[in-house]
Design a protein around this motif. Structure first.
Motif, PDB file in Angstrom:
ATOM      1  N   TYR A   1       4.355   5.033  -5.869  1.00 61.71           N
ATOM      2  CA  TYR A   1       4.581   4.595  -7.241  1.00 61.71           C
ATOM      3  C   TYR A   1       3.675   5.352  -8.220  1.00 61.71           C
ATOM      4  O   TYR A   1       4.109   5.746  -9.305  1.00 61.71           O
ATOM      5  CB  TYR A   1       4.354   3.092  -7.359  1.00 61.71           C
ATOM      6  N   ILE A   2       2.427   5.552  -7.842  1.00 63.73           N
ATOM      7  CA  ILE A   2       1.480   6.223  -8.727  1.00 63.73           C
ATOM      8  C   ILE A   2       1.937   7.642  -9.035  1.00 63.73           C
ATOM      9  O   ILE A   2       1.905   8.084 -10.187  1.00 63.73           O
ATOM     10  CB  ILE A   2       0.072   6.216  -8.099  1.00 63.73           C
ATOM     11  N   TYR A   3       2.376   8.366  -8.033  1.00 59.99           N
ATOM     12  CA  TYR A   3       2.780   9.756  -8.253  1.00 59.99           C
ATOM     13  C   TYR A   3       4.135   9.869  -8.945  1.00 59.99           C
ATOM     14  O   TYR A   3       4.321  10.721  -9.809  1.00 59.99           O
ATOM     15  CB  TYR A   3       2.788  10.516  -6.927  1.00 59.99           C
ATOM     16  N   LEU A   4       5.071   9.021  -8.576  1.00 59.32           N
ATOM     17  CA  LEU A   4       6.388   9.103  -9.199  1.00 59.32           C
ATOM     18  C   LEU A   4       6.407   8.538 -10.611  1.00 59.32           C
ATOM     19  O   LEU A   4       7.258   8.904 -11.414  1.00 59.32           O
ATOM     20  CB  LEU A   4       7.430   8.395  -8.324  1.00 59.32           C
ATOM     21  N   TYR A   5       5.447   7.681 -10.928  1.00 54.97           N
ATOM     22  CA  TYR A   5       5.369   7.141 -12.283  1.00 54.97           C
ATOM     23  C   TYR A   5       5.025   8.245 -13.277  1.00 54.97           C
ATOM     24  O   TYR A   5       5.485   8.230 -14.421  1.00 54.97           O
ATOM     25  CB  TYR A   5       4.338   6.022 -12.339  1.00 54.97           C
TER      26      TYR A   5
ATOM     27  N   PHE B   1       0.822  -1.208   0.000  1.00 47.69           N
ATOM     28  CA  PHE B   1       0.000   0.000   0.000  1.00 47.69           C
ATOM     29  C   PHE B   1       0.855   1.258   0.000  1.00 47.69           C
ATOM     30  O   PHE B   1       0.586   2.205  -0.744  1.00 47.69           O
ATOM     31  CB  PHE B   1      -0.948   0.019   1.206  1.00 47.69           C
ATOM     32  N   ILE B   2       1.889   1.264   0.809  1.00 50.66           N
ATOM     33  CA  ILE B   2       2.780   2.430   0.852  1.00 50.66           C
ATOM     34  C   ILE B   2       3.526   2.572  -0.476  1.00 50.66           C
ATOM     35  O   ILE B   2       3.640   3.671  -1.023  1.00 50.66           O
ATOM     36  CB  ILE B   2       3.752   2.324   2.040  1.00 50.66           C
ATOM     37  N   GLY B   3       4.016   1.472  -1.004  1.00 48.42           N
ATOM     38  CA  GLY B   3       4.719   1.510  -2.280  1.00 48.42           C
ATOM     39  C   GLY B   3       3.823   1.946  -3.419  1.00 48.42           C
ATOM     40  O   GLY B   3       4.241   2.701  -4.301  1.00 48.42           O
ATOM     41  N   ALA B   4       2.563   1.502  -3.416  1.00 44.17           N
ATOM     42  CA  ALA B   4       1.634   1.883  -4.484  1.00 44.17           C
ATOM     43  C   ALA B   4       1.327   3.371  -4.447  1.00 44.17           C
ATOM     44  O   ALA B   4       1.211   4.015  -5.492  1.00 44.17           O
ATOM     45  CB  ALA B   4       0.344   1.078  -4.364  1.00 44.17           C
ATOM     46  N   PHE B   5       1.196   3.923  -3.256  1.00 40.80           N
ATOM     47  CA  PHE B   5       0.910   5.352  -3.128  1.00 40.80           C
ATOM     48  C   PHE B   5       2.001   6.185  -3.785  1.00 40.80           C
ATOM     49  O   PHE B   5       1.718   7.073  -4.599  1.00 40.80           O
ATOM     50  CB  PHE B   5       0.766   5.718  -1.646  1.00 40.80           C
TER      51      PHE B   5
ATOM     52  N   GLY C   1      14.943   4.188 -11.444  1.00 41.93           N
ATOM     53  CA  GLY C   1      15.416   3.259 -10.413  1.00 41.93           C
ATOM     54  C   GLY C   1      14.499   3.213  -9.206  1.00 41.93           C
ATOM     55  O   GLY C   1      14.219   2.139  -8.655  1.00 41.93           O
ATOM     56  N   ILE C   2      14.009   4.366  -8.804  1.00 43.83           N
ATOM     57  CA  ILE C   2      13.099   4.425  -7.656  1.00 43.83           C
ATOM     58  C   ILE C   2      11.781   3.741  -7.997  1.00 43.83           C
ATOM     59  O   ILE C   2      11.223   2.996  -7.184  1.00 43.83           O
ATOM     60  CB  ILE C   2      12.879   5.887  -7.225  1.00 43.83           C
ATOM     61  N   ASN C   3      11.283   3.970  -9.217  1.00 50.02           N
ATOM     62  CA  ASN C   3      10.030   3.340  -9.618  1.00 50.02           C
ATOM     63  C   ASN C   3      10.161   1.827  -9.738  1.00 50.02           C
ATOM     64  O   ASN C   3       9.215   1.099  -9.429  1.00 50.02           O
ATOM     65  CB  ASN C   3       9.533   3.938 -10.935  1.00 50.02           C
ATOM     66  N   ASN C   4      11.302   1.338 -10.168  1.00 46.28           N
ATOM     67  CA  ASN C   4      11.507  -0.112 -10.214  1.00 46.28           C
ATOM     68  C   ASN C   4      11.469  -0.717  -8.818  1.00 46.28           C
ATOM     69  O   ASN C   4      10.897  -1.786  -8.607  1.00 46.28           O
ATOM     70  CB  ASN C   4      12.819  -0.445 -10.901  1.00 46.28           C
ATOM     71  N   PHE C   5      12.078  -0.021  -7.853  1.00 43.53           N
ATOM     72  CA  PHE C   5      12.038  -0.500  -6.469  1.00 43.53           C
ATOM     73  C   PHE C   5      10.608  -0.469  -5.926  1.00 43.53           C
ATOM     74  O   PHE C   5      10.160  -1.409  -5.267  1.00 43.53           O
ATOM     75  CB  PHE C   5      12.957   0.347  -5.592  1.00 43.53           C
ATOM     76  N   LEU C   6       9.880   0.615  -6.199  1.00 44.29           N
ATOM     77  CA  LEU C   6       8.500   0.716  -5.713  1.00 44.29           C
ATOM     78  C   LEU C   6       7.604  -0.333  -6.365  1.00 44.29           C
ATOM     79  O   LEU C   6       6.684  -0.850  -5.721  1.00 44.29           O
ATOM     80  CB  LEU C   6       7.960   2.120  -5.961  1.00 44.29           C
ATOM     81  N   LEU C   7       7.862  -0.664  -7.619  1.00 42.99           N
ATOM     82  CA  LEU C   7       7.088  -1.713  -8.281  1.00 42.99           C
ATOM     83  C   LEU C   7       7.333  -3.062  -7.611  1.00 42.99           C
ATOM     84  O   LEU C   7       6.409  -3.854  -7.432  1.00 42.99           O
ATOM     85  CB  LEU C   7       7.441  -1.781  -9.763  1.00 42.99           C
TER      86      LEU C   7
END
Length: 70
Positions: A29-33, A23-27, A44-50
């Protein structure tokens, strides 16, 4: 024979840890994507959040296979 202790361990991780991480990662991930379309520095950050979002799937597979976490 598979060890049922690993099943229980992965079940506890799935219930108590992986959903919170997802849930924290999805929050984030959506904005940084969205920002990744403007600048590739977020890749790199988005790959980690995914991977954080996919963590419950990893735990469920490990639980069904009774995989050792080590």
């Amino acid at each position: 024979m598979k060890n049922p202790i690993w099943f229980l361990l992965w079940l506890l991780i799935l219930i108590f840890i992986s959903f919170i991480v997802a849930f924290i990662g999805a929050f984030f991930y959506i904005y940084l994507y969205m920002l990744e379309a403007c600048c590739d520095c977020w890749n790199g950050i988005n790959n980690f959040l995914l991977k954080c979002v996919q963590f419950p799937h990893y735990c469920a597979e490990a639980m069904l296979e009774c995989r050792s976490p080590f």
